[in-house]
Design a protein around this motif. Structure first.
Motif, PDB file in Angstrom:
ATOM      1  N   LEU A 164       0.878  -1.155   0.245  1.00 47.78           N
ATOM      2  CA  LEU A 164       0.164   0.058   0.059  1.00 47.78           C
ATOM      3  C   LEU A 164       0.944   1.571   0.159  1.00 47.78           C
ATOM      4  CD1 LEU A 164      -2.968  -1.134   2.306  1.00 47.78           C
ATOM      5  CD2 LEU A 164      -2.895  -0.951  -0.148  1.00 47.78           C
ATOM      6  N   ASP A 165       2.313   1.117   0.164  1.00 47.77           N
ATOM      7  CA  ASP A 165       3.131   2.394   0.173  1.00 47.77           C
ATOM      8  C   ASP A 165       3.948   2.307  -1.043  1.00 47.77           C
ATOM      9  OD1 ASP A 165       2.669   3.208   2.815  1.00 47.77           O
ATOM     10  OD2 ASP A 165       4.246   1.990   3.717  1.00 47.77           O
ATOM     11  N   ASP A 166       3.641   1.388  -1.860  1.00 43.02           N
ATOM     12  CA  ASP A 166       4.507   1.333  -3.210  1.00 43.02           C
ATOM     13  C   ASP A 166       4.136   2.165  -4.064  1.00 43.02           C
ATOM     14  OD1 ASP A 166       6.258  -0.467  -5.011  1.00 43.02           O
ATOM     15  OD2 ASP A 166       4.546  -0.368  -6.216  1.00 43.02           O
ATOM     16  N   GLU A 167       5.105   2.959  -4.804  1.00 40.75           N
ATOM     17  CA  GLU A 167       4.929   4.093  -5.632  1.00 40.75           C
ATOM     18  C   GLU A 167       4.119   3.430  -6.971  1.00 40.75           C
ATOM     19  OE1 GLU A 167       5.394   7.147  -5.619  1.00 40.75           O
ATOM     20  OE2 GLU A 167       5.853   7.058  -3.571  1.00 40.75           O
ATOM     21  N   ARG A 168       4.541   2.274  -7.573  1.00 42.90           N
ATOM     22  CA  ARG A 168       3.653   1.786  -8.587  1.00 42.90           C
ATOM     23  C   ARG A 168       2.237   1.801  -8.140  1.00 42.90           C
ATOM     24  NH1 ARG A 168       4.187  -3.839 -11.569  1.00 42.90           N
ATOM     25  NH2 ARG A 168       2.801  -3.630 -13.099  1.00 42.90           N
ATOM     26  N   TYR A 169       2.012   0.950  -6.935  1.00 38.82           N
ATOM     27  CA  TYR A 169       0.542   0.990  -6.669  1.00 38.82           C
ATOM     28  C   TYR A 169      -0.149   2.267  -6.350  1.00 38.82           C
ATOM     29  CZ  TYR A 169      -3.494   0.265  -3.576  1.00 38.82           C
ATOM     30  OH  TYR A 169      -4.804   0.373  -3.238  1.00 38.82           O
ATOM     31  N   LEU A 170       0.373   3.219  -5.843  1.00 36.38           N
ATOM     32  CA  LEU A 170      -0.234   4.438  -5.586  1.00 36.38           C
ATOM     33  C   LEU A 170      -0.080   5.314  -6.867  1.00 36.38           C
ATOM     34  CD1 LEU A 170       2.005   5.688  -2.305  1.00 36.38           C
ATOM     35  CD2 LEU A 170      -0.514   4.893  -2.465  1.00 36.38           C
ATOM     36  N   ARG A 171       0.470   4.978  -7.956  1.00 34.30           N
ATOM     37  CA  ARG A 171       0.431   5.594  -9.298  1.00 34.30           C
ATOM     38  C   ARG A 171      -0.643   4.889 -10.115  1.00 34.30           C
ATOM     39  NH1 ARG A 171       5.313   4.825 -10.490  1.00 34.30           N
ATOM     40  NH2 ARG A 171       5.052   2.889 -11.560  1.00 34.30           N
ATOM     41  N   GLU A 172      -0.539   3.621 -10.105  1.00 34.69           N
ATOM     42  CA  GLU A 172      -1.349   2.935 -11.172  1.00 34.69           C
ATOM     43  C   GLU A 172      -2.757   2.387 -10.648  1.00 34.69           C
ATOM     44  OE1 GLU A 172       1.269  -0.187 -13.067  1.00 34.69           O
ATOM     45  OE2 GLU A 172       3.024   1.340 -13.119  1.00 34.69           O
ATOM     46  N   ALA A 173      -2.642   2.115  -9.468  1.00 34.68           N
ATOM     47  CA  ALA A 173      -4.028   1.463  -9.198  1.00 34.68           C
ATOM     48  C   ALA A 173      -4.888   2.373  -8.141  1.00 34.68           C
ATOM     49  CB  ALA A 173      -3.518   0.027  -8.285  1.00 34.68           C
ATOM     50  N   ALA A 174      -4.376   2.942  -7.111  1.00 37.34           N
ATOM     51  CA  ALA A 174      -5.080   3.497  -6.108  1.00 37.34           C
ATOM     52  C   ALA A 174      -5.909   4.941  -6.585  1.00 37.34           C
ATOM     53  CB  ALA A 174      -3.943   4.289  -4.935  1.00 37.34           C
ATOM     54  N   PRO A 175      -5.375   5.297  -7.842  1.00 38.46           N
ATOM     55  CA  PRO A 175      -6.146   6.674  -8.213  1.00 38.46           C
ATOM     56  C   PRO A 175      -7.467   5.947  -8.535  1.00 38.46           C
ATOM     57  CG  PRO A 175      -3.881   6.763  -8.978  1.00 38.46           C
ATOM     58  CD  PRO A 175      -4.103   5.519  -8.554  1.00 38.46           C
ATOM     59  N   HIS A 176      -7.674   4.754  -9.328  1.00 44.37           N
ATOM     60  CA  HIS A 176      -8.887   4.313  -9.729  1.00 44.37           C
ATOM     61  C   HIS A 176      -9.722   3.863  -8.561  1.00 44.37           C
ATOM     62  CE1 HIS A 176      -7.295   4.163 -13.779  1.00 44.37           C
ATOM     63  NE2 HIS A 176      -6.367   3.407 -13.295  1.00 44.37           N
ATOM     64  N   ARG A 177      -9.306   3.353  -7.482  1.00 44.40           N
ATOM     65  CA  ARG A 177      -9.887   2.976  -6.074  1.00 44.40           C
ATOM     66  C   ARG A 177     -10.477   4.347  -5.487  1.00 44.40           C
ATOM     67  NH1 ARG A 177      -8.228   4.015  -1.527  1.00 44.40           N
ATOM     68  NH2 ARG A 177      -5.998   3.691  -1.785  1.00 44.40           N
ATOM     69  N   VAL A 178      -9.745   5.370  -5.478  1.00 42.90           N
ATOM     70  CA  VAL A 178     -10.291   6.608  -4.781  1.00 42.90           C
ATOM     71  C   VAL A 178     -11.199   7.075  -5.955  1.00 42.90           C
ATOM     72  CG1 VAL A 178      -9.654   9.046  -4.423  1.00 42.90           C
ATOM     73  CG2 VAL A 178      -8.170   7.025  -3.663  1.00 42.90           C
ATOM     74  N   ALA A 179     -11.062   7.185  -7.260  1.00 38.65           N
ATOM     75  CA  ALA A 179     -12.061   7.750  -8.024  1.00 38.65           C
ATOM     76  C   ALA A 179     -13.368   6.831  -8.028  1.00 38.65           C
ATOM     77  CB  ALA A 179     -11.506   7.813  -9.444  1.00 38.65           C
ATOM     78  N   ALA A 180     -13.159   5.666  -7.544  1.00 34.12           N
ATOM     79  CA  ALA A 180     -14.567   4.724  -7.800  1.00 34.12           C
ATOM     80  C   ALA A 180     -15.659   4.716  -6.512  1.00 34.12           C
ATOM     81  CB  ALA A 180     -14.017   3.257  -7.830  1.00 34.12           C
ATOM     82  N   LEU A 181     -14.702   5.061  -5.353  1.00 34.36           N
ATOM     83  CA  LEU A 181     -15.339   4.744  -4.007  1.00 34.36           C
ATOM     84  C   LEU A 181     -16.325   5.888  -3.595  1.00 34.36           C
ATOM     85  CD1 LEU A 181     -12.675   2.902  -1.987  1.00 34.36           C
ATOM     86  CD2 LEU A 181     -14.707   2.157  -3.565  1.00 34.36           C
ATOM     87  N   ALA A 182     -17.522   5.674  -3.216  1.00 35.10           N
ATOM     88  CA  ALA A 182     -18.549   6.698  -2.365  1.00 35.10           C
ATOM     89  C   ALA A 182     -18.226   6.441  -0.935  1.00 35.10           C
ATOM     90  CB  ALA A 182     -19.722   6.362  -2.904  1.00 35.10           C
ATOM     91  N   ASP A 183     -17.944   5.193  -0.555  1.00 36.65           N
ATOM     92  CA  ASP A 183     -17.759   4.529   0.775  1.00 36.65           C
ATOM     93  C   ASP A 183     -17.029   3.387   0.850  1.00 36.65           C
ATOM     94  OD1 ASP A 183     -17.635   4.891   3.659  1.00 36.65           O
ATOM     95  OD2 ASP A 183     -19.712   4.800   3.799  1.00 36.65           O
ATOM     96  N   TRP A 184     -16.105   3.239   1.914  1.00 31.54           N
ATOM     97  CA  TRP A 184     -15.138   1.920   2.198  1.00 31.54           C
ATOM     98  C   TRP A 184     -14.913   1.798   3.419  1.00 31.54           C
ATOM     99  CZ3 TRP A 184      -9.131   2.867   1.438  1.00 31.54           C
ATOM    100  CH2 TRP A 184      -8.652   1.584   1.124  1.00 31.54           C
ATOM    101  N   ARG A 185     -14.952   0.335   3.636  1.00 29.46           N
ATOM    102  CA  ARG A 185     -14.395  -0.176   5.136  1.00 29.46           C
ATOM    103  C   ARG A 185     -13.151  -1.161   4.584  1.00 29.46           C
ATOM    104  NH1 ARG A 185     -17.167   3.170   5.707  1.00 29.46           N
ATOM    105  NH2 ARG A 185     -19.007   3.548   7.211  1.00 29.46           N
ATOM    106  N   PHE A 186     -12.196  -1.024   5.415  1.00 29.01           N
ATOM    107  CA  PHE A 186     -11.007  -1.711   5.123  1.00 29.01           C
ATOM    108  C   PHE A 186     -10.536  -2.453   6.566  1.00 29.01           C
ATOM    109  CE2 PHE A 186      -6.540  -1.665   3.623  1.00 29.01           C
ATOM    110  CZ  PHE A 186      -6.452  -2.653   2.528  1.00 29.01           C
ATOM    111  N   GLN A 187     -10.850  -3.575   6.810  1.00 34.02           N
ATOM    112  CA  GLN A 187     -10.468  -4.213   8.122  1.00 34.02           C
ATOM    113  C   GLN A 187      -9.382  -5.291   7.757  1.00 34.02           C
ATOM    114  OE1 GLN A 187     -12.710  -3.867  11.044  1.00 34.02           O
ATOM    115  NE2 GLN A 187     -10.820  -5.040  11.954  1.00 34.02           N
ATOM    116  N   VAL A 188      -8.403  -5.106   8.845  1.00 31.10           N
ATOM    117  CA  VAL A 188      -7.483  -6.340   9.039  1.00 31.10           C
ATOM    118  C   VAL A 188      -7.824  -7.390   9.815  1.00 31.10           C
ATOM    119  CG1 VAL A 188      -5.169  -6.851   9.858  1.00 31.10           C
ATOM    120  CG2 VAL A 188      -5.771  -4.434   9.366  1.00 31.10           C
TER     121      VAL A 188
END
Length: 136
Positions: free
Chosen positions: A108-132
């Motif tokens: 989740l800290d990786d530059e490639r993830y932050l650049r190539e994947a995370a923007p799509h997640r942020v754009a897509a979500l109205a709400d989110w829960r992320f539980q370990v």
């Protein structure tokens, strides 16, 4: 209050997960009607569901193998909520397994993830829960 962003401080303050053991992340996802990439985006307009399933998920899957075998366990549409607030609804449930907590944090800290994947997640979500979670 909707939540759509991961707080790095919380990610690195996780406590109580057994060292060296796999972690499975529970994701409860609610999509935006229209993905929100911001006004200067070069992305074609699409629904939040499309941004997540057709942009985020493939980018995630392309990056995940470089992190010790991070892998999807389950991805499914959410239906009726049988126990919980009447106004709470989720569109998707996802379980993602990581070899251990440091692998999750590095991913989740990786530059490639932050650049190539995370923007799509942020754009897509109205709400989110992320539980370990960890197995008993």
């Amino acid at each position: 209050m909707p939540y759509t962003h991961l707080d790095p401080r919380r990610l690195h303050a996780i406590d109580g997960v057994p060292t060296g053991e796999p972690v499975t992340m529970l994701n409860l996802v609610r999509f935006r009607e229209q993905a929100d990439y911001g006004p200067d985006s070069s992305h074609e307009p699409c629904s939040g569901r499309t941004a997540y399933l057709e942009r985020y998920v493939p980018a995630f899957r392309a990056i995940a193998p470089t992190f010790g075998g991070a892998s999807p366990v389950y991805l499914g549409d959410a239906h009726d909520l049988l126990v919980g607030p009447d106004d709470e609804r989720w569109d998707l449930v996802a379980l993602m397994r990581y070899p251990d907590l440091p692998s999750l944090q590095a991913f989740l800290d990786d530059e490639r993830y932050l650049r190539e994947a995370a923007p799509h997640r942020v754009a897509a979500l109205a709400d989110w829960r992320f539980q370990v979670t960890s197995a008993r």
